[in-house]
Design a protein around this motif. Structure first.
Motif, mmCIF file in Angstrom:
data_model
loop_
_atom_site.group_PDB
_atom_site.id
_atom_site.type_symbol
_atom_site.label_atom_id
_atom_site.label_comp_id
_atom_site.label_asym_id
_atom_site.label_seq_id
_atom_site.Cartn_x
_atom_site.Cartn_y
_atom_site.Cartn_z
ATOM 1 N N LEU A 143 21.132 -11.374 -42.574
ATOM 2 C CA LEU A 143 20.222 -10.217 -42.578
ATOM 3 C C LEU A 143 20.579 -9.249 -43.696
ATOM 4 O O LEU A 143 19.706 -8.790 -44.446
ATOM 5 N N LEU A 165 15.916 -16.615 -46.719
ATOM 6 C CA LEU A 165 15.822 -16.345 -45.289
ATOM 7 C C LEU A 165 15.466 -17.615 -44.530
ATOM 8 O O LEU A 165 16.096 -17.954 -43.525
ATOM 9 N N LEU C 18 11.785 -29.364 -32.361
ATOM 10 C CA LEU C 18 12.583 -29.109 -33.562
ATOM 11 C C LEU C 18 11.900 -29.710 -34.778
ATOM 12 O O LEU C 18 11.762 -29.076 -35.830
ATOM 13 N N LEU C 22 10.377 -27.872 -38.070
ATOM 14 C CA LEU C 22 10.886 -28.210 -39.394
ATOM 15 C C LEU C 22 9.750 -28.641 -40.315
ATOM 16 O O LEU C 22 9.663 -28.226 -41.472
ATOM 17 N N MET C 25 7.651 -25.820 -41.398
ATOM 18 C CA MET C 25 8.355 -24.995 -42.372
ATOM 19 C C MET C 25 8.304 -25.613 -43.763
ATOM 20 O O MET C 25 8.174 -24.923 -44.769
ATOM 21 N N LEU C 31 2.965 -18.812 -46.000
ATOM 22 C CA LEU C 31 4.283 -18.240 -45.735
ATOM 23 C C LEU C 31 4.460 -17.810 -44.287
ATOM 24 O O LEU C 31 5.513 -18.009 -43.689
ATOM 25 N N LYS C 34 5.040 -20.755 -42.262
ATOM 26 C CA LYS C 34 6.419 -21.212 -42.466
ATOM 27 C C LYS C 34 7.364 -20.475 -41.525
ATOM 28 O O LYS C 34 8.235 -21.055 -40.890
ATOM 29 N N LEU C 35 7.150 -19.164 -41.459
ATOM 30 C CA LEU C 35 8.021 -18.349 -40.618
ATOM 31 C C LEU C 35 7.844 -18.722 -39.153
ATOM 32 O O LEU C 35 8.812 -18.773 -38.383
ATOM 33 N N VAL C 38 9.881 -21.678 -38.556
ATOM 34 C CA VAL C 38 11.291 -21.333 -38.349
ATOM 35 C C VAL C 38 11.516 -20.877 -36.911
ATOM 36 O O VAL C 38 12.478 -21.272 -36.261
ATOM 37 N N PHE C 41 11.483 -23.735 -34.571
ATOM 38 C CA PHE C 41 12.745 -24.438 -34.744
ATOM 39 C C PHE C 41 13.839 -23.781 -33.907
ATOM 40 O O PHE C 41 14.577 -24.429 -33.178
ATOM 41 N N GLN C 42 13.879 -22.465 -34.002
ATOM 42 C CA GLN C 42 14.907 -21.743 -33.250
ATOM 43 C C GLN C 42 14.663 -21.853 -31.760
ATOM 44 O O GLN C 42 15.600 -22.056 -30.983
ATOM 45 N N LEU C 93 15.556 -11.432 -37.443
ATOM 46 C CA LEU C 93 15.263 -12.223 -38.638
ATOM 47 C C LEU C 93 13.769 -12.309 -38.900
ATOM 48 O O LEU C 93 13.310 -12.184 -40.037
ATOM 49 N N GLY C 97 11.802 -11.181 -42.138
ATOM 50 C CA GLY C 97 10.957 -12.148 -42.835
ATOM 51 C C GLY C 97 9.546 -11.638 -42.997
ATOM 52 O O GLY C 97 8.960 -11.724 -44.084
ATOM 53 N N LEU C 100 9.305 -9.023 -45.610
ATOM 54 C CA LEU C 100 9.300 -9.599 -46.953
ATOM 55 C C LEU C 100 7.923 -10.165 -47.296
ATOM 56 O O LEU C 100 7.426 -10.019 -48.413
ATOM 57 N N ILE C 101 7.319 -10.807 -46.299
ATOM 58 C CA ILE C 101 6.014 -11.405 -46.541
ATOM 59 C C ILE C 101 4.983 -10.314 -46.851
ATOM 60 O O ILE C 101 4.147 -10.457 -47.749
#
Lengths: 516, 634, 123
Positions: A143, A165, C18, C22, C25, C31, C34-35, C38, C41-42, C93, C97, C100-101
């Motif tokens: 982070l 990230l 999973l 993946l 992503m 974008l 994609k997030l 993720v 996935f988590q 996170l 993310g 940022l996007i």
């Protein structure tokens, strides 16, 4: 003295708590971030020295259980011979770099919040004695890093940060799967407990399979974090587009601490016995490392952007470290740790020098470095010394790491690794000499370097330095502190070259314990 | 042997020029102060080295080590140690003695050409000497590795000095070769030795006169033999790169783009000799003569041969091949470079025969060749500064322009060829005896043939300088004919033809220098005539300190671009000025800064040849051989 | 195979999830998606932890306030705690993310990676 026992906790908690301070104070005062951070990091540095002194003089690890819980359930912090070296590296780098960011930026209180958060995360990652806690700190580090990278001016830095990230999160998540498998096999997350179970045998087949799966996941997870080929793609973008003040910090510390964590997991948790017994484990680790050395250097040679070139160089240098892990001998492990620290110091210096050159001379690409030695002798000389140290020319910290790794590889009769290590000198030389030649033996041409990349992640200082400084950079933007920082890092890199035996003795108790 | 005397002197000898380097950089604004630092450091270094000489000849050694003085080891189990023993003294004495004169010469040369970046040049030069003496005094493989790498590094700025494409490419080649030798081969060999000795006790890499016991013991074990052999060849290859043993030699000829003092002291003495010296260390002080003989290498067909034989064969091949290549080189410095390649292989060959007398000859060849070759390079440099002539084919009649220089050249050339009364004879004589003693007839033959070849490639230079004139000279065999032959003689270079035919202005010349005109066909002193000023020709001797005219600079640059391929003859500006060489007396042909060193060094070469017993080097060499092999030699 | 599906279906499902995450992503150009990949996935990993903690017949690991609760058969509490923590981290996170996007969108005006590549290479 009970105060010393609290230091590990303070090292982790203090920076994270104080990270809020720049924001809070920022409500009232304009620029408090730098002072708060300077005070905090200096304090951390002093504290880490005290703790290190204690650890190395008593030759025993400081273990602190948080909240007074039993080790089996609670989270512990471990300050031993291995982690203290890294802790000192972190605090020293974090404190020293402020000399650069004070004028070069990025500025603003939020930047320093991220800075402190990152430092706290790194310290936590280094000191933690719990595999799940390690995941949390990995993410905190992540982070902090994403935030810092994206604090650059240009939109490129946001793209680079997002790329990092996504890949970084996947890396940490894959690591988390490994933690899950470990937990299934052993029922504990504490590193010491885990080591006990794994290394003392008595595992049935199912458990062994789970543990092997856990190792595979954890290694892949860290391979992303450490930027091993072919999982390195985030790193060049991140290093290149991060602001000049941030790159040294993340280049010197983030991957380094991840690589340290990998060593911690591989040797402290799984143990050398496991690595030797597991079929192909060593071979795979060694191969990943060796290929990274070759691929990283090769890619570094063809780069035009200096920061990007140095980023690929990191891929290759970490390859060396990972390959040394895979050799699994005492000497190679010692060498890997020394190289980790040495690389951190050298890369921090190199990126600071690159930053100084970018704001003072406006040069960002290899071609623009032409004639640098003539116009800006001090940063050029600093950079030259650090590049030479990176090649591994003695006396320098780059050499001693390489020496121990080479000795370890030969001891293990791993000839292919030995060959890669010896040849890595030539590979490093290929890109280092390219830059040296440009700086010293190519007269500057009258080009306007700033024009075609004005949108790039530049330094905020250059833009407020007047019209002329936008094209060619201005020497006025470079403070004495920055130059002093470059010069002192260069000197440290050389002086540490004589400390091969000192490092060896500091690490000896830890390495002995791991291998016996 | 007695315990070494703890002393700071070996370190001081190394550091004195490193300190000088700092002072040189600090005083970059004042050229005279800067150059005097060089000279002072050279004198101080020589003084320190000499002060240890009596003790060393008495069987003592002087030692300084990091762990003794500061308590830290360099890397675990290995000390950073300097020890002045006989072999080290030989090299240190030679390098520091020759540096004194080279620093005068370098000042004259660099000022004469008004070179750029002189501060960097002198600083790097001082640093090179520092590391060369470090190599001489290193007490173990790791220390020698440290200095060996540093030497490669600090000489790089000297090779790439000109900052043009040719120099940069030569610099790249230089770095690649030397780091491949140092960083890869030498480091690998050192690590192997460390590992081998760790198998039988504490790991060590410290030199021991006559061979390291630990290595001998480790090599004695059956399993380790192949590793011991590998380590031997790695180490030899590592040092062999700097000693320019084929096939690792080609950097040396390219490195000749460097200014001549560099080619002289570094690429004929300090750098390349550090390679030869390293080979000597490996053969004499790491493995030792007996261990090498005990490690037979089984070759198919031939059977078992000693480890030394492949090295000797390679060296013998190099000295023949390099001599033959030298025949065809028209660029004087390149011709000398190949000559150096050949001469260095004498040393390697002599050492690898493992015979005491041959070793004596080989070690004595280190100073003998140094004096001779330094003379030759200094002469070549003086010719370059004064007349900008680099090519042998343009040197016809240059003997009257630079009588002293070319006489010195003749003497140096005689030494190279091994003609009695000059230094080279003594060493070659011993090597020849050594080769015959152990029945290595092919090697003896190679030595003799090479002697003939030496004459073949150096005599033409002397001949053309003294016995030919500008407009009437033979075409040089091998140089100007394509292989296979072409009828051409009494030719004049195409470039010169036009110039020569305009004949110079006889009348104008008569005014100025009438008394010297008597024995000349046509012309001299045309540099007095403005109409001919396009030919680079330095101002009269004695004012080398002055800045030269601008066109001198231009020519200096273009000279370095010129290839030695003789198709290019017409494109560069060397050679006789139109109207021929001006006659000069030995005192006015160049500046004293250059003439003095030439005279001193050439005298040294003669002294070494006439009375080797009285010049300290032979004594030192026989002392070393006695210590290593136990045999007492003259 | 059938046996695996019958007894270990939770793990199989988790790995399917999973894989989906993946793939999303990697293969999706958007974008935001994609997030989301993720996140998926988590989440799969969180489910994995929770299923690891499952004890045949056990209840949720919430211990009653009763000072002497007697024999309790509960699922292992540790993975639950871990998952809680990991969820918090994951949210943080995702927030970063998304931030940022947003910034990328405001600078480049696109969320598609291929367009983004074009825009950047033009500069």
């Amino acid at each position: 003295m009970s105060n010393v026992e609290l230091i590990p906790v303070l090292l982790v908690v203090a920076p994270i708590l104080l990270a809020t301070l720049p924001i809070v104070l920022g409500l009232r005062f304009e620029r408090t971030g730098w002072s708060v951070t300077a005070l905090t990091t200096t304090g951390l540095f002093a504290a880490s020295l005290i703790l290190a002194q204690r650890v190395y003089s008593t030759q025993s690890a400081e273990i602190y259980g948080l909240g007074g819980w039993d080790e089996q359930f609670g989270i512990v912090l471990i300050a031993d011979q291995l982690s203290m070296l890294i802790v000192v590296l972190i605090t020293a780098t974090a404190a020293g770099l402020l000399a650069f960011t004070r004028l070069a930026g990025p500025r603003g209180n939020t930047f320093y919040t991220g800075y402190l958060l990152l430092v706290g995360g790194l310290l936590g990652l280094t000191l933690t004695g719990d595999v799940f806690n390690m995941f949390v700190f990995l993410e905190i580090v992540g982070l902090g890093t994403y935030a810092l990278i994206s604090s650059g001016d240009g939109p490129e830095s946001a793209v680079a940060a997002l790329k990092y990230l996504i890949l970084g999160t996947v890396g940490a998540s894959i690591y988390l799967i490994g933690v899950g498998f470990l937990f299934m096999a052993t029922g504990t997350l504490n590193m010491m407990e885990l080591a006990d179970v794994i290394q003392n045998g008595g595992l049935d087949d199912q458990q062994l399979n789970l543990i092997r799966a856990a190792f595979a996941f954890m290694f892949v997870g860290f391979a992303i974090k450490v930027a091993q080929w072919p999982l390195h793609t985030w790193q060049p973008d991140a290093y290149q587009h991060a602001p000049d003040g941030v790159t040294p910090l993340i280049a010197a510390l983030v991957s380094t601490v991840s690589a340290y964590a990998l060593a911690r997991i591989m040797f402290d948790v799984f143990g050398p016995e496991f690595l030797i017994q597991t079929p192909y484990a060593r071979e795979i680790v060694v191969t990943v490392g060796s290929i990274s050395v070759i691929a990283g250097s090769t890619l570094a040679v063809i780069q035009q952007d200096v920061k990007r070139m140095l980023a690929y160089s990191s891929v290759s240098q970490f390859g060396l470290v990972v390959a040394a892990y895979g050799v699994v001998t005492e000497t190679a492990l010692t060498g890997a740790i020394i190289h980790l620290i040495g690389h951190g110091v050298m890369k921090a210096g190199l990126f600071v020098a690159a930053g100084v050159i970018a704001i003072g001379y406006g040069a960002r690409t290899v071609d623009e470095y032409a004639g640098l030695a003539h116009h800006r002798p001090v940063p050029a000389a600093g950079m030259a010394v650090l590049l030479i140290a990176l090649i591994g020319i003695p006396p320098s910290v780059g050499f001693i790491g390489k020496w121990y790794i080479a000795v370890g590889a030969v001891e293990a009769q791993a000839w292919s690794v030995a060959a890669v290590i010896f040849l890595s000198t030539m590979l490093t030389l290929a890109y280092a000499a390219r830059l040296l030649e440009k700086m010293y033996f190519t007269p500057a041409r009258n080009v306007d370097p700033g024009s075609h990349r004005s949108t790039d992640a530049g330094s905020p200082v250059a833009t407020d330095g007047g019209a002329s400084s936008q094209t060619r950079g201005s020497p006025d933007a470079v403070s004495l502190g920055m130059l002093a920082l470059v010069v002192s890092v260069a000197i440290i890199a050389v002086i540490l070259g004589f400390a091969g035996d000192v490092f060896f003795e500091l690490l000896e108790p830890f390495v002995d314990e791991v291998f016996n | 042997m007695t315990d070494p005397i703890t002393s700071i002197r070996p370190l001081a000898a190394v550091l004195v020029s490193a300190i000088a380097m700092v002072l040189i950089i600090a005083s970059y604004r004042y050229p005279n102060v800067r150059e005097s630092w060089s000279v002072l450091a050279a004198l101080a270094k020589f003084g320190i080295v000499v002060s240890m000489l009596p003790g060393v000849l008495g069987g003592d050694t002087y030692r300084w080590s990091l762990s003794d003085s500061l308590g830290v080891e360099f890397v675990a189990g290995i000390d950073f140690a300097l020890e002045a023993d006989g072999l080290g003294m030989l090299f240190a004495l030679l390098a520091s003695f020759l540096w004194i004169f080279t620093s005068f010469y370098a000042a004259g040369y660099m000022r004469g050409l008004d070179e750029h970046a002189q501060t960097r040049f002198f600083a790097a030069f001082a640093a090179s000497l520092s590391t060369a003496v470090g190599i001489a005094f290193s007490a173990n493989l790791v220390t020698i590795f440290v200095f060996y790498e540093l030497l490669s590094l600090v000489t790089y700025p000297l090779v790439a000095h000109n900052e043009d494409d040719e120099a940069r490419i030569a610099g790249r080649k230089y770095l690649t070769y030397t780091f491949f030798g140092g960083g890869v081969f030498l480091l690998a060999g050192t690590v192997m030795i460390y590992w081998l000795t760790s198998g039988i006790g504490d790991p060590t890499v410290a030199f021991q006169t006559g061979g390291m016991e630990a290595v001998a013991e480790a090599a004695g074990e059956e399993d380790n033999q192949i590793y011991a052999q590998a380590a031997f060849f790695l180490l030899i290859a590592g040092f062999g790169v700097k000693a320019a043993v084929m096939p690792l030699h080609s950097w040396l000829a390219d490195a000749m783009v460097a200014p001549t003092p560099v080619s002289g002291l570094l690429h004929a003495v300090a750098v390349v000799k550090s390679g030869a010296f390293g080979v000597a260390r490996v053969i004499l002080d790491v493995y030792g003569v007996e261990t090498i003989q005990d490690l037979p290498l089984s070759v198919p067909v031939v059977g078992e041969v000693g480890l030394n034989v492949p090295v000797a064969i390679l060296a013998a091949f190099t000295l023949l091949a390099a001599s033959i290549i030298a025949l065809r080189k028209d660029h004087l410095k390149r011709r000398l470079a190949y000559s150096t390649t050949a001469q260095l292989s004498y040393i390697v060959l002599g050492l690898s025969m493992l015979e005491p007398i041959a070793i004596l000859g080989a070690l004595f060849h280190i100073p003998a060749h140094a004096f001779g070759k330094l003379t030759l390079f200094f002469c070549a440099g003086a010719v370059h500064v004064e007349t900008h002539t680099d090519y042998v084919s343009e040197m016809a009649g240059i003997g009257k322009r630079m009588p002293l220089t070319m006489s010195a050249f003749a003497i140096g050339a005689a030494g190279m060829a091994g003609i009695p009364l000059v230094a080279g004879f003594v060493s070659k004589f011993y090597m020849l005896i050594g080769a015959m003693d152990v029945g290595y007839w092919p090697f003896a033959l190679a030595l003799i043939i090479s002697g003939v070849l030496n004459i073949a490639y150096l005599w033409p230079v002397v001949y053309t300088a003294f016995f030919e004139s500008e407009d009437r000279h033979d075409a040089k065999p091998l140089l100007e004919f394509p292989p296979g032959g072409k009828r051409e003689s009494y030719g004049v270079m195409p470039g010169e033809q036009d110039v020569a035919t305009d004949g110079g202005d006889r009348d104008a010349d008569e005014d100025g220098e009438s008394d010297e005109a008597a024995d000349e066909d046509d012309g001299f002193a045309v540099d007095m005539n403005p109409s001919d000023a396009d030919v680079p020709f330095g101002p009269p001797a004695g004012d080398g300190d002055d800045a030269r005219t601008e066109d001198t600079d231009v020519h200096n640059e273009t000279d370095h671009h010129a290839d030695d391929d003789h198709a290019e003859h017409g494109h560069h500006h060397g050679g006789a000025p139109s109207g021929g060489w001006k006659r000069h007396s030995p005192f006015s042909e160049s500046t004293w800064l250059m003439l003095m060193p030439i005279s001193v060094i050439v005298t040294g070469a003669v002294v070494l040849g006439v009375v080797p017993d009285h010049a300290i080097f032979l004594e030192l060499v026989s002392f070393v051989v006695e210590e290593v092999t136990g045999e007492v030699l003259p | 195979m059938i046996d695996l599906l019958a007894t270990r279906y939770a793990y199989v499902l988790m790995f399917v999830l999973l894989g989906v995450g993946l793939y999303m992503m990697i293969a999706n150009e958007n974008l935001v998606k994609k997030l989301i990949g993720v996140n998926l996935f988590q989440t799969a990993i969180f489910l994995f932890f929770v299923s690891v903690a499952y004890v045949e017949g056990g209840s949720s690991p919430v211990v009653p306030a009763d000072s002497n609760p007697g024999e309790l058969l509960v699922a292992s509490p540790l993975p639950h705690v871990i998952v809680l923590t990991a969820i918090v981290v994951g949210i943080a996170l995702t927030a970063v993310g998304l931030a940022l996007i947003v910034r990328i969108y405001s600078e480049y005006g696109t969320l598609r990676e291929d367009t983004l590549r074009e825009v950047r290479s033009d500069e």
